[in-house]
Design a protein around this motif. Structure first.
Motif, PDB file in Angstrom:
ATOM      1  N   HIS A  34       0.906  -1.223  -0.057  1.00 21.02           N
ATOM      2  CA  HIS A  34       0.042  -0.276   0.485  1.00 21.02           C
ATOM      3  C   HIS A  34       1.005   1.533  -0.076  1.00 21.02           C
ATOM      4  CE1 HIS A  34      -3.350  -2.528   1.083  1.00 21.02           C
ATOM      5  NE2 HIS A  34      -4.378  -0.887   1.115  1.00 21.02           N
ATOM      6  N   GLU A  70      -3.373   4.342   4.756  1.00 22.86           N
ATOM      7  CA  GLU A  70      -4.000   5.787   3.619  1.00 22.86           C
ATOM      8  C   GLU A  70      -5.236   6.011   3.633  1.00 22.86           C
ATOM      9  OE1 GLU A  70      -5.898   1.650   4.531  1.00 22.86           O
ATOM     10  OE2 GLU A  70      -3.612   2.016   5.050  1.00 22.86           O
ATOM     11  N   THR A 129      -0.783  -1.209  -4.843  1.00 24.92           N
ATOM     12  CA  THR A 129      -2.009  -0.375  -5.076  1.00 24.92           C
ATOM     13  C   THR A 129      -1.975   0.551  -6.180  1.00 24.92           C
ATOM     14  OG1 THR A 129      -1.067   0.653  -2.938  1.00 24.92           O
ATOM     15  CG2 THR A 129      -2.489  -0.663  -2.993  1.00 24.92           C
ATOM     16  N   HIS A 167      -5.738   3.452  -4.760  1.00 19.85           N
ATOM     17  CA  HIS A 167      -6.365   4.132  -3.753  1.00 19.85           C
ATOM     18  C   HIS A 167      -7.463   4.918  -3.822  1.00 19.85           C
ATOM     19  CE1 HIS A 167      -6.942   2.589   0.509  1.00 19.85           C
ATOM     20  NE2 HIS A 167      -6.529   1.482  -0.154  1.00 19.85           N
ATOM     21  N   TRP A 196      -2.736  -0.216   7.062  1.00 21.57           N
ATOM     22  CA  TRP A 196      -1.675  -0.861   5.449  1.00 21.57           C
ATOM     23  C   TRP A 196      -1.083   0.221   5.059  1.00 21.57           C
ATOM     24  CZ3 TRP A 196      -4.145  -5.839   4.425  1.00 21.57           C
ATOM     25  CH2 TRP A 196      -4.999  -5.920   4.909  1.00 21.57           C
ATOM     26  N   ASN A 253       0.751  -7.915   3.943  1.00 19.56           N
ATOM     27  CA  ASN A 253       1.210  -6.289   3.512  1.00 19.56           C
ATOM     28  C   ASN A 253       1.992  -5.634   4.111  1.00 19.56           C
ATOM     29  OD1 ASN A 253      -0.404  -3.670   2.556  1.00 19.56           O
ATOM     30  ND2 ASN A 253       0.224  -3.093   4.739  1.00 19.56           N
TER      31      ASN A 253
END
Length: 435
Positions: A48, A59, A103, A106, A287, A319
């Motif tokens: 992430h 995030e 990612t 996002h 994350w 993650n």
């Protein structure tokens, strides 16, 4: 409240499938091969990373009362000088992971590749001006890592995205939306990712839950979108983190923060399908990068969770949230190294295995590969294990030292007796069973 939410989810599932139920999805041979390969991998790394890393608050920072136009100014200062895709790939390869899920975009709407659909991206809006997805794709191919791309169905910044239950305070006009335009935008971006960045083994969707409380079920038009993905890359898998039973057209089933069949985080509990399974979990608490979150899970915890998911016939997608300068956090790198060392010795009890032929036990779980049954004993001091009678035991020995383990027949099956197992992350006993 739970009943209302359940009804909304059921309606959501219905609306998502009715658009293409007439043409029942039949996976192609290419997809079936990818599914088999995916299931054999058992371990992947989730990344992430976006401009949200600069705030050091995770995030979802834009969702917490920040205005989108102020948030977007961070892009002008995003210059991850220490980002090195090859170093990432080498570290992840060394962990024993077989794939990376990155990612690409996002919920904040910022794209980490040189998309032609919006200037709000890593190349056009930052002084860094490098295509992260491109560099990561090339590094993955060099290290023989499969690349999966996370893609959010949500956008907290675009005015055409129909507002759901999140991102309500970012400054968008609540009276305006244009789903047709937004849907075209998403599909154009997905087309870029699937035509310009080499082989992508999976598209990992997120965000359908944003409309799970709508009074009228929201039609995401997933069917045509899934069909487009399979057409552009016939071997590409489709997964969707919608927290409910998979829809037609999906090739893997995702569980968030819990192993299949569990729901400690309140995001799972859905029926377990016959699709390949994956559970995503954080290495620490968040994350995306959060500066105060240094509460990393221990190596023992991570190994045991990997073993647990494998015992359930699922993959672990673990993650990491990179720092704003582009480096993977030092503690994360330490955990990757530890996982790699363990898998270099014990990987054959994880990779390419099936889940346990019996339920999880108080002492641990099992994985299986043909006539080899691997007992993963995570409870120190275990001296006795009973193998169910439907499994005919030929012999048993410790995996590490090949020391024979005593076996005795009983009415309940085969009893394994041993000295008290040591206090290690995973004490493995290999049992040979008759096919």
């Amino acid at each position: 409240m739970k009943k209302i939410l359940f009804s909304a989810l059921a309606a959501l599932a219905l609306s998502a499938t009715t658009a293409y139920a007439a043409d029942k999805y039949i996976p192609s041979e290419e997809v079936k091969r990818s599914q088999k390969e995916f299931s054999a991998d058992r371990f992947g790394i989730f990344i992430h990373w976006g401009i949200y890393s600069m705030f050091g608050q995770g995030e979802w920072y834009l969702n917490y009362g920040v205005k989108a136009d102020e948030y977007a100014k961070a892009a002008k200062g995003f210059y991850p000088i220490d980002f090195n895709a090859e170093e990432w790939a080498r570290a992840i390869k060394g962990s024993g992971a077989k794939y990376i899920c990155f990612t690409s975009r996002h919920h904040d709407g910022f794209s980490m590749w040189d998309t032609k659909q919006s200037d709000y991206n890593i190349v056009k809006s930052t002084p860094f001006k490098r295509d992260i997805v491109k560099e990561l794709s090339e590094a993955c191919q060099k290290e023989d890592l499969k690349l999966h791309l996370y893609y959010s169905h949500i956008d907290w910044t675009r005015p055409d995205y129909p507002r759901g239950r999140t991102g309500l305070s970012t400054g968008r006009d609540s009276t305006y939306s244009d789903w047709d335009n937004y849907y075209k935008f998403m599909n154009a971006q997905l087309t870029e990712l699937l035509t310009n960045y080499g082989p992508i083994r999976a598209i990992w969707f997120d965000g359908v839950w944003d409309h799970d409380q709508d009074t009228v079920p929201f039609d995401w038009q997933l069917g045509p979108q899934y069909e487009m993905i399979h057409r552009l890359q016939p071997a590409c898998l489709v997964g969707n983190n919608h927290h409910i039973t998979p829809f037609e057209g999906e090739d893997i089933q995702i569980f968030e923060r819990d192993a299949p069949g569990e729901n400690t985080a309140g995001l799972s509990g859905q029926e377990i399908s016959r699709l390949p399974l994956e559970t995503c979990q954080t290495m620490n608490g968040m994350w995306g990068y959060k500066v105060i979150d240094t509460n990393y899970k221990s190596t023992t915890e991570l190994i045991r969770f990997l073993v647990k998911t494998a015992g359930l016939g699922a993959n672990l997608l673990l993650n990491i949230g990179p720092q704003p300068n582009g480096e993977l956090p030092a503690t994360a790198l330490d955990r990757l190294k530890d996982m790699g060392e363990w898998l270099s010795v014990n990987g054959e009890t994880i990779y390419g295995t099936e889940g346990s032929p019996f339920a999880e036990q108080s002492w641990g779980t099992a994985t299986r590969n043909g006539d080899r049954l691997f007992l993963h004993v995570i409870k120190p001091g275990t001296t006795e294990i009973i193998i169910p009678s439907d499994l005919k035991v030929k012999k048993a020995e410790t995996f590490a030292s090949r020391t024979p383990v005593e076996t005795k027949k009983s009415k309940d099956g085969t009893i394994l007796r041993m000295d008290a197992t040591p206090d290690v992350p995973d004490h493995i006993i290999e049992v040979t069973i008759k096919k």
